[in-house]
Enzyme design. Structure first.
Site, mmCIF file in Angstrom:
data_model
loop_
_atom_site.group_PDB
_atom_site.id
_atom_site.type_symbol
_atom_site.label_atom_id
_atom_site.label_comp_id
_atom_site.label_asym_id
_atom_site.label_seq_id
_atom_site.Cartn_x
_atom_site.Cartn_y
_atom_site.Cartn_z
ATOM 1 N N CYS A 1 40.294 -67.369 42.713
ATOM 2 C CA CYS A 1 41.044 -66.985 41.518
ATOM 3 C C CYS A 1 40.025 -66.719 40.410
ATOM 4 O O CYS A 1 39.133 -67.539 40.173
ATOM 5 C CB CYS A 1 41.995 -68.110 41.109
ATOM 6 S SG CYS A 1 42.811 -67.805 39.525
ATOM 7 N N ASP B 1 41.755 -68.871 47.280
ATOM 8 C CA ASP B 1 42.979 -68.219 47.741
ATOM 9 C C ASP B 1 42.765 -67.849 49.203
ATOM 10 O O ASP B 1 41.677 -67.420 49.595
ATOM 11 C CB ASP B 1 43.278 -66.965 46.920
ATOM 12 C CG ASP B 1 43.715 -67.299 45.507
ATOM 13 O OD1 ASP B 1 44.580 -68.180 45.348
ATOM 14 O OD2 ASP B 1 43.196 -66.678 44.565
#
Length: 156
Positions: free
Chosen positions: A54, A61
């Site tokens: 992120c 992620d």
């Protein structure tokens, strides 16, 4: 069987000394010649262990990345694609950006007739994001529109 000349640009496959990139590295991508350029056929890659970060929080992620394309003259070599996708591991960008970067890099690399990239990201904070991006040449504009419509969820 392919000749050594046909494999000239393929340097990573079979090379046991390959180092995994630690930052975004589109330069690792390699191609080989499509022996069937007169036939339209699909090539699909599934990367079930894609990771990125992120850009705001630095949190990881996780996603499954699906890449499907109709080749023209060049095709992406799979080990180089694996290393390229791995290079996103420390790359901070939103899900939508990662999918579009992958699409743009592969279009620039191969000049395919058609290509699509879908990211199926693991939910974080109770929300799953599944970005889809595609591109096609002049002969495939109808396919681009059809596939984009098909990517819209039924409950939209």
């Amino acid at each position: 069987m392919r000749t050594d000349q046909e494999l000239t640009g393929v340097t990573l496959l079979g090379n046991t000394g390959v180092k995994y990139p630690t930052s975004y590295s589109p330069e690792v991508l390699e191609t080989f010649v499509n022996k069937h350029p007169g036939r339209e056929y699909l090539v699909t890659f599934t990367c079930p262990e894609f990771t990125s970060l992120c850009p705001k929080t630095g949190q990881p992620d996780f996603a499954k990345i699906l890449i499907t394309y109709i080749p023209r003259e060049k095709m992406v070599e799979s080990k180089s694609l694996k290393l390229y996708l791995f290079s996103f591991r420390n790359h901070g960008d939103f899900h939508e950006d990662c999918v579009n970067i992958i699409l743009n890099d592969l279009v620039s690399l191969m000049d395919p007739k058609y290509i699509e990239v879908k990211g199926i990201f693991t939910p974080r904070g109770g929300i799953a994001i599944h970005p889809f991006a595609n591109w096609g040449d002049e002969d495939h504009t109808d396919l681009v529109a059809q596939r984009r419509l098909a990517a819209i969820p039924n409950d939209f």
